[in-house]
Design a protein around this motif. Structure first.
Motif, PDB file in Angstrom:
ATOM      1  N   GLY A 115       0.831  -1.193   0.000  1.00  0.00           N
ATOM      2  CA  GLY A 115       0.000   0.000   0.000  1.00  0.00           C
ATOM      3  C   GLY A 115       0.863   1.238   0.000  1.00  0.00           C
ATOM      4  O   GLY A 115       2.063   1.180   0.287  1.00  0.00           O
ATOM      5  N   TYR A 116       0.230   2.371  -0.336  1.00  0.00           N
ATOM      6  CA  TYR A 116       0.942   3.639  -0.391  1.00  0.00           C
ATOM      7  C   TYR A 116      -0.044   4.734  -0.011  1.00  0.00           C
ATOM      8  O   TYR A 116      -1.111   4.844  -0.604  1.00  0.00           O
ATOM      9  CB  TYR A 116       1.480   3.880  -1.798  1.00  0.00           C
ATOM     10  N   PHE A 117       0.314   5.526   0.992  1.00  0.00           N
ATOM     11  CA  PHE A 117      -0.527   6.628   1.439  1.00  0.00           C
ATOM     12  C   PHE A 117       0.292   7.902   1.458  1.00  0.00           C
ATOM     13  O   PHE A 117       1.453   7.892   1.877  1.00  0.00           O
ATOM     14  CB  PHE A 117      -1.063   6.374   2.856  1.00  0.00           C
ATOM     15  N   THR A 118      -0.310   8.999   1.015  1.00  0.00           N
ATOM     16  CA  THR A 118       0.349  10.290   1.130  1.00  0.00           C
ATOM     17  C   THR A 118      -0.041  10.903   2.464  1.00  0.00           C
ATOM     18  O   THR A 118      -1.114  10.642   3.009  1.00  0.00           O
ATOM     19  CB  THR A 118      -0.034  11.230  -0.027  1.00  0.00           C
ATOM     20  N   LYS A 119       0.877  11.716   2.995  1.00  0.00           N
ATOM     21  CA  LYS A 119       0.641  12.382   4.274  1.00  0.00           C
ATOM     22  C   LYS A 119      -0.206  13.618   4.054  1.00  0.00           C
ATOM     23  O   LYS A 119      -0.056  14.282   3.038  1.00  0.00           O
ATOM     24  CB  LYS A 119       1.968  12.758   4.917  1.00  0.00           C
ATOM     25  N   PRO A 120      -1.072  13.948   4.964  1.00  0.00           N
ATOM     26  CA  PRO A 120      -1.360  13.225   6.201  1.00  0.00           C
ATOM     27  C   PRO A 120      -2.123  11.932   5.906  1.00  0.00           C
ATOM     28  O   PRO A 120      -2.962  11.892   5.020  1.00  0.00           O
ATOM     29  CB  PRO A 120      -2.209  14.207   7.008  1.00  0.00           C
ATOM     30  N   VAL A 121      -1.803  10.896   6.659  1.00  0.00           N
ATOM     31  CA  VAL A 121      -2.353   9.566   6.422  1.00  0.00           C
ATOM     32  C   VAL A 121      -3.798   9.482   6.919  1.00  0.00           C
ATOM     33  O   VAL A 121      -4.111   9.891   8.027  1.00  0.00           O
ATOM     34  CB  VAL A 121      -1.490   8.495   7.126  1.00  0.00           C
ATOM     35  N   ASP A 122      -4.666   8.929   6.069  1.00  0.00           N
ATOM     36  CA  ASP A 122      -6.048   8.644   6.449  1.00  0.00           C
ATOM     37  C   ASP A 122      -6.014   7.304   7.203  1.00  0.00           C
ATOM     38  O   ASP A 122      -5.939   6.239   6.592  1.00  0.00           O
ATOM     39  CB  ASP A 122      -6.916   8.547   5.204  1.00  0.00           C
ATOM     40  N   VAL A 123      -6.037   7.366   8.523  1.00  0.00           N
ATOM     41  CA  VAL A 123      -5.849   6.161   9.344  1.00  0.00           C
ATOM     42  C   VAL A 123      -6.995   5.177   9.183  1.00  0.00           C
ATOM     43  O   VAL A 123      -6.790   3.963   9.209  1.00  0.00           O
ATOM     44  CB  VAL A 123      -5.627   6.527  10.824  1.00  0.00           C
ATOM     45  N   VAL A 124      -8.202   5.651   8.964  1.00  0.00           N
ATOM     46  CA  VAL A 124      -9.331   4.738   8.732  1.00  0.00           C
ATOM     47  C   VAL A 124      -9.073   3.919   7.478  1.00  0.00           C
ATOM     48  O   VAL A 124      -9.240   2.704   7.475  1.00  0.00           O
ATOM     49  CB  VAL A 124     -10.659   5.507   8.660  1.00  0.00           C
ATOM     50  N   ALA A 125      -8.634   4.569   6.421  1.00  0.00           N
ATOM     51  CA  ALA A 125      -8.312   3.852   5.174  1.00  0.00           C
ATOM     52  C   ALA A 125      -7.139   2.905   5.398  1.00  0.00           C
ATOM     53  O   ALA A 125      -7.117   1.800   4.870  1.00  0.00           O
ATOM     54  CB  ALA A 125      -8.000   4.838   4.053  1.00  0.00           C
TER      55      ALA A 125
END
Length: 128
Positions: A115-125
């Motif tokens: 997975g890859y998330f950009t900051k700020p991270v959506d913690v629910v996702a």
């Protein structure tokens, strides 16, 4: 025989343990607080050197790691690749970064990122 090895590997992994590797303390605290509300134990590390030793000691359910560190723009991906060559089991890995560029995402994929998330991270996702 192969089934018993897979079962043993599952038992070695702590299903509630997440390793969070990032130098951004404010982001780490926010992610930790939210993940703990979902029932996870979060072990935070703010430098790459601690990760390999931690993995060798206690296998996490997942590693959430920043893509870049002072050691290099893609040091997080390089460290994950190195750990995955040493360890005989696969640990799901999620990369986080301020960059949403194609190159950054490609590096995460090449390091076997899940997975890859950009900051700020959506913690629910992230938890999903």
């Amino acid at each position: 025989m192969a089934e018993s090895v897979q079962e043993e590997e599952r038992e070695l992994s702590d299903p509630h343990l997440i390793y969070l590797v990032d130098e951004d303390e404010a982001q780490n605290q926010e992610i930790t607080t939210q993940l703990e509300h979902f029932g996870y134990e979060v072990m935070r590390m703010n430098h790459l050197g601690a990760l390999a030793k931690a993995v060798a000691t206690r296998r996490p359910h997942v590693i959430v790691i920043e893509l870049s560190f002072p050691e290099g723009k893609v040091a997080g991906a390089e460290e994950i690749s190195r750990i995955k060559q040493i360890e005989r089991f696969r640990i799901p890995t999620v990369f986080v970064s301020r960059s949403s560029s194609f190159d950054s995402r490609l590096l995460a994929v090449r390091a076997s990122g899940d997975g890859y998330f950009t900051k700020p991270v959506d913690v629910v996702a992230l938890t999903e």
